[in-house]
Design an enzyme around this catalytic site. Structure first.
Site, PDB file in Angstrom:
ATOM      1  N   HIS A  36       0.839  -1.210   0.000  1.00 30.78           N
ATOM      2  CA  HIS A  36       0.000   0.000   0.000  1.00 30.78           C
ATOM      3  C   HIS A  36       0.868   1.252   0.000  1.00 30.78           C
ATOM      4  O   HIS A  36       2.084   1.199   0.110  1.00 30.78           O
ATOM      5  CB  HIS A  36      -0.993   0.011   1.176  1.00 30.78           C
ATOM      6  N   CYS A  50       5.752   6.423   4.421  1.00 28.24           N
ATOM      7  CA  CYS A  50       4.564   5.686   3.971  1.00 28.24           C
ATOM      8  C   CYS A  50       4.011   6.245   2.658  1.00 28.24           C
ATOM      9  O   CYS A  50       3.136   5.634   2.044  1.00 28.24           O
ATOM     10  CB  CYS A  50       3.479   5.705   5.045  1.00 28.24           C
ATOM     11  N   ASP A  63      -5.502 -10.304  -0.003  1.00 26.44           N
ATOM     12  CA  ASP A  63      -4.243 -11.034   0.181  1.00 26.44           C
ATOM     13  C   ASP A  63      -3.408 -11.015  -1.100  1.00 26.44           C
ATOM     14  O   ASP A  63      -3.906 -11.305  -2.186  1.00 26.44           O
ATOM     15  CB  ASP A  63      -4.537 -12.492   0.579  1.00 26.44           C
ATOM     16  N   HIS A  64      -2.114 -10.678  -0.950  1.00 25.63           N
ATOM     17  CA  HIS A  64      -1.178 -10.598  -2.074  1.00 25.63           C
ATOM     18  C   HIS A  64      -1.655  -9.582  -3.116  1.00 25.63           C
ATOM     19  O   HIS A  64      -1.444  -9.759  -4.306  1.00 25.63           O
ATOM     20  CB  HIS A  64      -0.936 -11.981  -2.708  1.00 25.63           C
ATOM     21  N   GLU A  96      -1.072  -3.768  11.783  1.00 20.05           N
ATOM     22  CA  GLU A  96      -0.284  -3.435  10.588  1.00 20.05           C
ATOM     23  C   GLU A  96       1.147  -3.930  10.792  1.00 20.05           C
ATOM     24  O   GLU A  96       1.783  -4.444   9.880  1.00 20.05           O
ATOM     25  CB  GLU A  96      -0.296  -1.927  10.373  1.00 20.05           C
ATOM     26  N   HIS A 109       5.008   0.232  -0.284  1.00 20.73           N
ATOM     27  CA  HIS A 109       5.712  -0.682   0.620  1.00 20.73           C
ATOM     28  C   HIS A 109       4.644  -1.698   1.053  1.00 20.73           C
ATOM     29  O   HIS A 109       3.573  -1.729   0.444  1.00 20.73           O
ATOM     30  CB  HIS A 109       6.338   0.082   1.795  1.00 20.73           C
ATOM     31  N   HIS A 148       2.978  -4.886   4.092  1.00 21.06           N
ATOM     32  CA  HIS A 148       2.850  -5.414   5.449  1.00 21.06           C
ATOM     33  C   HIS A 148       2.283  -6.833   5.437  1.00 21.06           C
ATOM     34  O   HIS A 148       1.588  -7.221   4.503  1.00 21.06           O
ATOM     35  CB  HIS A 148       1.892  -4.540   6.281  1.00 21.06           C
TER      36      HIS A 148
END
Lengths: 142, 142, 142, 142, 142, 142
Positions: F21, F40, F86-87, F131, F46, F48
């Site tokens: 994100h 950020c 996810d992913h 996070e 980047h 998480h």
């Protein structure tokens, strides 16, 4: 920063299963079993959330960057270990422990024996098994 | 699936103790100690929740399925390590550190030295000690 | 999926500090202190890795998507709590505990009291403090 | 209990960084990349909280009681690894991965290569990298 | 920084026990039990490492700085909960579950019911129980 | 020890997903975004490992002993949340964040909004989202 030589590394995959078990030696008296195994000799069984870590060591494939695909390793463990032991009674439901006391050491040995034939011999295999957060074992093969 | 040969494995037991300590070298000036040990040289002491992992490696006893009984290992650590160091000031209360700076490395060495004579020599001994979740050490004997 | 109303949420930030302390009541005899505080009354002190969680609850700012910037919250805790207590002896080095027994309950109260004036009153503040992994407290203000 | 010989021990330091990445081999078709890397081949990237453990093994300095100062090790990692990779896109922002697929194995290799020249050769270096809690790798150098 | 008013806080104590269990409703057919409880209906039982967190909320005693002595709370839980359930088969060995399906919700209810009469009514009681790291429940009393 | 009244309890299920994100407000300048969101705001993104805990509170069904079947809750989260995020790159791949900055607070709000219509209104719903291990949020609905 490309390696100009084969890199040797380890990849680890953690899985878990829940099972009941009882520790005892059928050739001993109940008293001897109580003395050695204490509460773990409860004939009605007790149980654990087992955390299993499978480690493979070998050369990194330069085309993929993998020693072994973690997804495939996860599937291999699920198919060959978790399907056998998850939500089972190790003593009653699992033929692997018919003649083998299901201590953490022996479970790690059995997991190793189940996986070893399924993984290419150029990869080393090591098993770590947590019976609880504070009790665990490691079996690197013999 | 019974092993037809002696299995060599490791058993690990995790215990914890809380202690105060101060890092400094009495042969150095306060300035030199501050430069090297920083906040850890506070003369009023600070403290940690130490997590200790004791690893024993050797052959699995075919009668019990144990390398070493985890309950006995826990008792051995409690009697010989935790009774000495838990809720203590390592510098002031513990003769083991009268001439030894209580760094994690040195504490691991002392724990090893305390336990080694109490464990049969056919078993290898290794100590891992967490000073914090992010700082830890390992001492496998020399 | 944009909210058409103010969202009320909590943001949490976890920090840690290491400190020595001793639990005792100076108006009691040593025997009474031993009876009540046990090993925690060691006059040479012992210590802990404290894990601190600060929770702020309030409306999400629609321009940033934040209740409170986690980086700013981390800096606020470091400047006002960790700088005071990290690598310190709570009894000897910290005026906040000159007349207050440094139990986890009282440390949480002090952290709350230090942070409350620095955070806008439209935000609720709650403190959770782990003395060990198995002993912890929560103070939500009075 | 002072050692009368050089003690050989390991010191570990854990740090973390957050990064985006995509796994793929540019010499392969999209279909082949999907077959091998699955969801990890998402062209828009995905990401992880990487946990990095750096292990140094060597003799304990008898003057300090340290194999290596954990604070200095933390600074070394922050300056040389985290500054490069934290809150970055490994594929787009980091020249180290311009020709190297950013798998966990390759990231561990790169971290090793960045740190090895900065640490005296009398110390052994080993890298452990967690991509998730359940997937991790180790690179001990070749 | 002494409070000039009674502080209201919570103290938490975490304990664990290992047990076997089976989920089923004796008034249903095996098919219905399989449909609802799946693998958890294994008639040979399976098991878990249960992590139990007991929370007490009330006023901090100004003489001790405690809501409740964590050591005493630990002893209370060991004596009244762990002695009953640790290394037991909840269905076979524990009269508390003779007519009650040992789901996490029901175990939390039973733990609450066992402890509530032993704790002064000026303290609120809440139970959190982890069946696995990913499945847990909370019971705050009714 | 059968309850003679409806028990009100909470059941929690933990799941995880990995995503990339970027935090920024498109109505602001790059400088303003850098000032507010710092690292950020990296335009290359980047990422998480998000840990998600879904809490349902309501009456325990006396026939099953469940507030809600944990397996069904897990499936519901996988189908409706993980399959979406996810992913993935939250900014590029997920229409839910086309007009919503993907902060932890907003992600928790979106997860709540996705699940709320799928869960009977007699059950309260609360979302906790990690996070990182040190930064997390909670959204209990409005």
């Amino acid at each position: 920063m490309k390696p100009t030589f084969p890199i040797r590394a380890s990849v680890f995959r953690k899985e878990h299963f829940n099972a009941a078990h009882r520790l005892y030696n059928p050739t001993w008296s109940m008293e001897e079993n109580d003395r050695v195994f204490g509460k773990c000799n409860n004939p009605s069984f007790h149980g654990h959330n087992y955390e299993l870590i499978v480690q493979l060591t070998g050369e990194v494939d330069p085309d993929t960057g993998y020693v072994y695909d973690a997804k495939k390793l996860s599937d291999l463990i699920k198919e060959n270990v978790l399907r056998r032991f998850d939500h089972k009674n190790l003593n009653l439901d699992c033929p692997e422990f018919k003649e083998l006391n299901p201590t953490a050491e022996h479970i790690a040995f059995v997991v190793y024996s189940l996986l070893r034939p399924l993984i290419h011999e150029r990869l080393d295999l090591k098993i770590r098994l947590y019976e609880t957060e504070r009790n665990f074992v490691e079996y690197p093969g013999n």
